[in-house]
Write an enzyme that holds these catalytic residues in place. Sequence first.
Site, short mmCIF file in Angstrom:
data_model
loop_
_atom_site.label_atom_id
_atom_site.label_comp_id
_atom_site.label_asym_id
_atom_site.label_seq_id
_atom_site.Cartn_x
_atom_site.Cartn_y
_atom_site.Cartn_z
CB SER A 83 -0.85 -0.01 1.28
OG SER A 83 -1.43 1.26 1.52
CE1 TYR A 89 -4.65 -2.02 5.00
CE2 TYR A 89 -3.28 -0.08 4.63
CZ TYR A 89 -4.05 -1.12 4.13
OH TYR A 89 -4.22 -1.26 2.78
P1 NAD Z 1 -11.55 -6.13 -0.06
O1 NAD Z 1 -12.16 -5.99 1.31
O2 NAD Z 1 -12.41 -5.84 -1.24
O3 NAD Z 1 -10.92 -7.58 -0.22
C1 NAD Z 1 -10.20 -8.19 0.81
C2 NAD Z 1 -10.14 -9.67 0.56
O4 NAD Z 1 -9.45 -10.29 1.66
C3 NAD Z 1 -11.52 -10.32 0.49
O5 NAD Z 1 -11.52 -11.33 -0.50
C4 NAD Z 1 -11.68 -10.93 1.86
O6 NAD Z 1 -12.57 -12.04 1.91
C5 NAD Z 1 -10.24 -11.38 2.12
N1 NAD Z 1 -9.99 -11.66 3.52
C6 NAD Z 1 -10.19 -10.87 4.60
N2 NAD Z 1 -9.89 -11.55 5.73
C7 NAD Z 1 -9.50 -12.80 5.35
C8 NAD Z 1 -9.07 -13.95 6.04
N3 NAD Z 1 -8.99 -13.99 7.37
N4 NAD Z 1 -8.75 -15.05 5.33
C9 NAD Z 1 -8.84 -15.05 3.97
N5 NAD Z 1 -9.24 -13.98 3.26
C10 NAD Z 1 -9.56 -12.87 3.95
O7 NAD Z 1 -10.26 -5.20 -0.06
P2 NAD Z 1 -9.30 -4.64 -1.22
O8 NAD Z 1 -9.39 -3.17 -1.18
O9 NAD Z 1 -9.49 -5.36 -2.49
O10 NAD Z 1 -7.89 -5.01 -0.57
C11 NAD Z 1 -7.04 -6.02 -1.06
C12 NAD Z 1 -5.62 -5.72 -0.61
O11 NAD Z 1 -5.22 -4.46 -1.16
C13 NAD Z 1 -5.46 -5.59 0.90
O12 NAD Z 1 -4.24 -6.17 1.30
C14 NAD Z 1 -5.41 -4.08 1.12
O13 NAD Z 1 -4.73 -3.72 2.28
C15 NAD Z 1 -4.69 -3.65 -0.15
N6 NAD Z 1 -4.86 -2.25 -0.51
C16 NAD Z 1 -6.10 -1.75 -0.80
C17 NAD Z 1 -6.21 -0.42 -1.14
C18 NAD Z 1 -7.53 0.20 -1.46
O14 NAD Z 1 -7.59 1.41 -1.57
N7 NAD Z 1 -8.59 -0.58 -1.66
C19 NAD Z 1 -5.08 0.39 -1.21
C20 NAD Z 1 -3.85 -0.15 -0.91
C21 NAD Z 1 -3.74 -1.48 -0.57
#
Ligand code: NAD
Length: 262
Positions: free
Chosen positions: A144, A157
Site C-alpha cells: 500500500s 495497518y
Molecule cells: P476487499 O475488502 O475488497 O478484499 C479483501 C479480501 O481479503 C476479500 O476477498 C476478503 O474475503 C479477504 N480476507 C479478509 N480476511 C480474510 C481472512 N482472514 N482469510 C482469507 N481472506 C480474507 O479489499 P481490497 O481493497 O481489495 O484489498 C485487497 C488488498 O489491497 C489488501 O491487502 C489491502 O490492504 C490492499 N490495498 C487496498 C487499497 C484500497 O484502496 N482498496 C489500497 C492499498 C492497498
Amino acid sequence: MVSLTGKTAVVTGSTSGIGLAYARTMAKAGANVVINGMGEAADIEKERSAIETEFKVKAIYSPADMTRPAEIADMVALGEKTFGSVDILINNAGIQFVSPVEEFPLDKWDAIIAINLSSAFHGIRAAVPGMKKRGWGRIISTASAHSMVASPFKSAYIAAKHGIAGLTKTVALELATHKITCNCISPGYVWTPLVERQIPDTMKARNMTKDQVIKDVMLAAQPTKEFVTSDQVASLALYLCSDEASQITGANLSIDGGWTAA
Ligand code: NAD
C-alpha cells in the site's frame, strides 16, 4: 501479451476487490487459479465458475483463513496437488481498522498483523520449496502507499504494510539466483469494498461527512484526484509475471496517482 498458460496462480483474498481483479487477470492470461477469501458460498461459486467459463482455465476455491498458518500451507498444497505446481503467489488478503492508537482494540491489532502481514510469510514459506525445485516463481504482495508513508489512526495497518515491504526485500535477496522474483505493489486509494467500509469509522474518528472523507482524506492524498482501479493494479501484477520483468525483484512499486511523490 503475457502468457501464463500452464502456470498456476494462488491469489489470497480474491473473493472481492483487488484480489478478484488479480485472479481474473491471471486467468485471462491462461493461468489456472486458486481463489481464496471470505464470502457467501453461492457468490464465490459464481465467481469461480465465471473464471472457468470466460477464460477456459481451471479455477478452484480454498477456504483457508489467513489467520491460520496451517490452512495457508494447505491452500498452497491444494494448488500443487490439483495443478502440479504453484508458480505465482499473490499475497493480497487484507483488512483495515481505524482507531486512535491508545484505543486500538487488541484483537483488531492481532487480526491485522496476522491477515495483512504474517499470512504473506506463511504463504511464501509454503510456496518457495516448489518454486525453487522448478526454478521459476513470482511472488507478489499487495502492500500500500501506507508501506511508505503513514496516516493517523491506522497503526496496525501501516505497521503491517511496512512489514510487507521489508519481507519482500528479504525474500527477494534470498531467492535472487533461483529465477524467483518477489515484489510488492503499493496502490493508493482503490475504490473497493475495503475502502467503502472504512468511510463510517473515518467519519467518526475525524468528525467529517462522507463527502469530506472522500475528498479531504482519501483523494486529498492523491494528486491525480482519481481513484486507482483494481484492473490497473492487476495489470501491473501481470507485467511482474512476464519474462521482461525478470530483473525486477525486491521492489515496492507505487501505483498511487502521485501520492508518495508529494
Ligand atoms: P476487499 O475488502 O475488497 O478484499 C479483501 C479480501 O481479503 C476479500 O476477498 C476478503 O474475503 C479477504 N480476507 C479478509 N480476511 C480474510 C481472512 N482472514 N482469510 C482469507 N481472506 C480474507 O479489499 P481490497 O481493497 O481489495 O484489498 C485487497 C488488498 O489491497 C489488501 O491487502 C489491502 O490492504 C490492499 N490495498 C487496498 C487499497 C484500497 O484502496 N482498496 C489500497 C492499498 C492497498
